[in-house]
Motif scaffolding. Sequence first.
Motif, PDB file in Angstrom:
ATOM      1  N   ALA A   1      -7.384   8.124  -9.147  1.00  0.00           N
ATOM      2  CA  ALA A   1      -5.966   7.919  -9.456  1.00  0.00           C
ATOM      3  C   ALA A   1      -5.581   6.541  -8.931  1.00  0.00           C
ATOM      4  N   PRO A   2      -4.759   5.801  -9.667  1.00  0.00           N
ATOM      5  CA  PRO A   2      -4.374   4.465  -9.201  1.00  0.00           C
ATOM      6  C   PRO A   2      -3.472   4.539  -7.972  1.00  0.00           C
ATOM      7  N   ALA A   3      -3.272   3.408  -7.347  1.00  0.00           N
ATOM      8  CA  ALA A   3      -2.380   3.340  -6.185  1.00  0.00           C
ATOM      9  C   ALA A   3      -0.967   3.721  -6.615  1.00  0.00           C
ATOM     10  N   LYS A   4      -0.240   4.346  -5.726  1.00  0.00           N
ATOM     11  CA  LYS A   4       1.116   4.804  -6.035  1.00  0.00           C
ATOM     12  C   LYS A   4       2.058   3.623  -6.235  1.00  0.00           C
ATOM     13  N   TYR A   5       1.833   2.540  -5.492  1.00  0.00           N
ATOM     14  CA  TYR A   5       2.660   1.340  -5.583  1.00  0.00           C
ATOM     15  C   TYR A   5       1.846   0.212  -6.204  1.00  0.00           C
ATOM     16  N   SER A   6       2.442  -0.460  -7.183  1.00  0.00           N
ATOM     17  CA  SER A   6       1.751  -1.587  -7.816  1.00  0.00           C
ATOM     18  C   SER A   6       1.642  -2.738  -6.827  1.00  0.00           C
TER      19      SER A   6
END
Length: 191
Positions: A49-54
């Motif tokens: 899953a990508p990081a929660k914050y860009s």
Amino acid sequence: MSAALQAVKQFRVRELAPVLKADPKFSNARPKLLNPFLPHKNPDSGRWAPAKYSLRRQADLVKSARASGLLHLLPPGPKVPLKELESASASAPAAEATEGAKWWTTAVEWQGEYKEKEVKGADVGNRLYAGRKRMFKGHKWERTLEKRTWKRKMLMRDMEERIERFKSTYRRKTPSPISPARAVSYSKLPF
């Protein structure tokens, strides 16, 4: 409350909300949370899953935290160098003791390890072209500049001789206005 402090507080409250719902008294001194600045692997599906914050939002948070002196409250990530985070956390306890402990400033154990990449030339401030023989494409005049300057210097070095040689040959080929006309070839071609 300044905007920078407000941004860091909102981040901390948002991240600590699930822990606060599960344990309102904060019986666990250091709650464990997933690092929102890093991608993580889902244990059930095995997918990342990508990081929660860009990265842009991370950079904004880091700027706000630096401005308000709360950098030690952020988790490690690509926009926060580990060395800087450690030095901020070393200087933070003195500031925290004077303010009084707030629930959103409690210490958190961030799960997930951020490995900082070793970049050649980062220590001297030249990360982009470190270890490269030449720079990227650039403009054509930039790429050919070195060769042109070398050629210009070489030609200018012998310029006086070349001028003298040209003048003597040209004088020799120029017909005298007094003498009778004859065919004179001014071309350098053999025919």
